[in-house]
Write an enzyme that holds these catalytic residues in place. Structure first.
Site, PDB file in Angstrom:
ATOM      1  N   PRO A   1      41.675  43.420  39.132  1.00 17.92           N
ATOM      2  CA  PRO A   1      41.234  44.151  40.313  1.00 17.92           C
ATOM      3  C   PRO A   1      40.571  43.286  41.381  1.00 17.92           C
ATOM      4  O   PRO A   1      39.878  42.318  41.063  1.00 17.92           O
ATOM      5  CB  PRO A   1      40.215  45.154  39.751  1.00 17.92           C
ATOM      6  CG  PRO A   1      39.770  44.555  38.468  1.00 17.92           C
ATOM      7  CD  PRO A   1      40.964  43.838  37.918  1.00 17.92           C
ATOM      8  N   ASN A   2      40.832  43.665  42.605  1.00 20.18           N
ATOM      9  CA  ASN A   2      40.252  43.049  43.814  1.00 20.18           C
ATOM     10  C   ASN A   2      40.836  41.680  44.161  1.00 20.18           C
ATOM     11  O   ASN A   2      40.529  41.124  45.204  1.00 20.18           O
ATOM     12  CB  ASN A   2      38.714  42.941  43.714  1.00 20.18           C
ATOM     13  CG  ASN A   2      38.063  44.290  43.506  1.00 20.18           C
ATOM     14  OD1 ASN A   2      38.328  45.209  44.268  1.00 20.18           O
ATOM     15  ND2 ASN A   2      37.249  44.438  42.472  1.00 20.18           N
TER      16      ASN A   2
ATOM     17  N   TYR B   1      35.561  32.397  45.781  1.00 19.71           N
ATOM     18  CA  TYR B   1      36.969  32.413  45.377  1.00 19.71           C
ATOM     19  C   TYR B   1      37.902  31.581  46.254  1.00 19.71           C
ATOM     20  O   TYR B   1      39.100  31.518  45.983  1.00 19.71           O
ATOM     21  CB  TYR B   1      37.464  33.870  45.328  1.00 19.71           C
ATOM     22  CG  TYR B   1      36.609  34.741  44.432  1.00 19.71           C
ATOM     23  CD1 TYR B   1      36.406  34.406  43.098  1.00 19.71           C
ATOM     24  CD2 TYR B   1      35.965  35.888  44.922  1.00 19.71           C
ATOM     25  CE1 TYR B   1      35.602  35.177  42.271  1.00 19.71           C
ATOM     26  CE2 TYR B   1      35.166  36.667  44.105  1.00 19.71           C
ATOM     27  CZ  TYR B   1      34.983  36.309  42.774  1.00 19.71           C
ATOM     28  OH  TYR B   1      34.192  37.074  41.964  1.00 19.71           O
TER      29      TYR B   1
ATOM     30  N   ASN C   1      43.948  36.577  34.690  1.00 19.17           N
ATOM     31  CA  ASN C   1      42.621  36.629  35.291  1.00 19.17           C
ATOM     32  C   ASN C   1      42.264  38.112  35.347  1.00 19.17           C
ATOM     33  O   ASN C   1      42.682  38.828  36.252  1.00 19.17           O
ATOM     34  CB  ASN C   1      42.619  36.033  36.706  1.00 19.17           C
ATOM     35  CG  ASN C   1      41.229  36.076  37.320  1.00 19.17           C
ATOM     36  OD1 ASN C   1      40.309  36.673  36.749  1.00 19.17           O
ATOM     37  ND2 ASN C   1      41.066  35.446  38.475  1.00 19.17           N
TER      38      ASN C   1
ATOM     39  N   ALA D   1      36.979  41.646  37.105  1.00 18.21           N
ATOM     40  CA  ALA D   1      35.790  42.322  36.567  1.00 18.21           C
ATOM     41  C   ALA D   1      36.006  42.899  35.167  1.00 18.21           C
ATOM     42  O   ALA D   1      35.052  43.039  34.391  1.00 18.21           O
ATOM     43  CB  ALA D   1      35.352  43.427  37.528  1.00 18.21           C
TER      44      ALA D   1
ATOM     45  N   GLU E   1      43.039  32.694  29.432  1.00 11.96           N
ATOM     46  CA  GLU E   1      42.175  33.406  30.386  1.00 11.96           C
ATOM     47  C   GLU E   1      41.796  32.446  31.505  1.00 11.96           C
ATOM     48  O   GLU E   1      41.374  31.310  31.215  1.00 11.96           O
ATOM     49  CB  GLU E   1      40.914  33.873  29.635  1.00 11.96           C
ATOM     50  CG  GLU E   1      39.838  34.484  30.523  1.00 11.96           C
ATOM     51  CD  GLU E   1      38.552  34.797  29.728  1.00 11.96           C
ATOM     52  OE1 GLU E   1      38.548  34.692  28.472  1.00 11.96           O
ATOM     53  OE2 GLU E   1      37.541  35.114  30.380  1.00 11.96           O
TER      54      GLU E   1
ATOM     55  N   HIS F   1      39.820  31.951  35.493  1.00 13.71           N
ATOM     56  CA  HIS F   1      38.968  32.475  36.563  1.00 13.71           C
ATOM     57  C   HIS F   1      38.911  31.466  37.689  1.00 13.71           C
ATOM     58  O   HIS F   1      38.838  30.247  37.447  1.00 13.71           O
ATOM     59  CB  HIS F   1      37.540  32.724  36.051  1.00 13.71           C
ATOM     60  CG  HIS F   1      37.497  33.717  34.936  1.00 13.71           C
ATOM     61  ND1 HIS F   1      37.594  35.069  35.151  1.00 13.71           N
ATOM     62  CD2 HIS F   1      37.421  33.538  33.592  1.00 13.71           C
ATOM     63  CE1 HIS F   1      37.574  35.690  33.979  1.00 13.71           C
ATOM     64  NE2 HIS F   1      37.468  34.783  33.025  1.00 13.71           N
TER      65      HIS F   1
HETATM   66  C1  DQA Z   1      36.762  36.332  38.563  1.00 15.15           C
HETATM   67  C2  DQA Z   1      35.312  36.380  38.106  1.00 15.15           C
HETATM   68  C3  DQA Z   1      34.893  37.822  37.813  1.00 15.15           C
HETATM   69  O1  DQA Z   1      33.531  37.860  37.396  1.00 15.15           O
HETATM   70  C4  DQA Z   1      35.038  38.685  39.049  1.00 15.15           C
HETATM   71  O2  DQA Z   1      34.735  40.029  38.752  1.00 15.15           O
HETATM   72  C5  DQA Z   1      36.360  38.546  39.712  1.00 15.15           C
HETATM   73  C6  DQA Z   1      37.038  37.255  39.725  1.00 15.15           C
HETATM   74  C7  DQA Z   1      37.192  34.910  38.992  1.00 15.15           C
HETATM   75  O3  DQA Z   1      38.393  34.673  39.113  1.00 15.15           O
HETATM   76  O4  DQA Z   1      36.332  34.051  39.230  1.00 15.15           O
HETATM   77  O5  DQA Z   1      36.856  39.494  40.317  1.00 15.15           O
HETATM   78  O6  DQA Z   1      37.597  36.700  37.466  1.00 15.15           O
END
Ligand code: DQA
Length: 147
Positions: A9-10, A22, A73, A76, A97, A99
């Site tokens: 998400p997002n 980011y 990824n 949240a 995984e 990030h």
């Molecule tokens: C994230 C880190 C998460 O804590 C956050 O909610 C995100 C992005 C990252 O790519 O750094 O949306 O996964």
């Protein structure tokens, strides 16, 4: 070799969303980098993004028999989703995984991942490069474990 890349998400808002955390690349620009890495490595990649937990879990289920591994990824949902953890355990596909930000350098609630102990490994903090490193790590693992 077929790999599924999942963005949670997002992440569709990358480019303008919290650039200090980011970076400034859009999701499309990141996806192009992933696809060009896949081309160089001679592997097929499907990229999927969803904002809801259920859609992500259904996509993980659909990976059974169709993909050799997953780069995810979970955004949240990393910190909240037992359902995501259970889906990864259920499909038994090698998973990395990733990030963009270093989740261990941020708020305490981000330091806990509910999936880190059921995946091959975690790459966190290298912005868009985390996806490339994650894909390369997964491919190394798959090649080493090919019978
Ligand atoms: C994230 C880190 C998460 O804590 C956050 O909610 C995100 C992005 C990252 O790519 O750094 O949306 O996964």
């Amino acid at each position: 070799m077929k790999i599924l890349v999942i963005h949670g998400p997002n992440l569709n808002l990358l480019g303008t969303r919290e650039p200090d955390q980011y970076g400034t690349l859009t999701l499309e620009q990141i996806n192009n980098k992933i696809l060009s890495c896949a081309k160089n490595q001679n592997v097929e990649v499907k990229i999927f993004q969803a904002n809801s937990e259920g859609e992500i879990i259904s996509e993980i289920h659909r990976a059974i028999g169709n993909f050799n591994g997953i780069v995810i990824n979970p955004a949240a949902y990393t910190h909240t989703s037992v359902a995501l953890r259970d889906a990864l355990l259920a499909v038994e596909l090698p998973t990395v995984e990733v990030h963009l930000s270093n989740i261990y350098k941020r708020e305490d609630f981000r330091k806990q991942s509910l999936i880190s102990d059921v995946v091959l490994g975690v790459i966190s903090g290298f912005r868009e490069q985390s996806y490339i490193l994650g894909l390369e790590a997964l491919l190394h693992h798959l090649k080493d474990n090919k019978s």
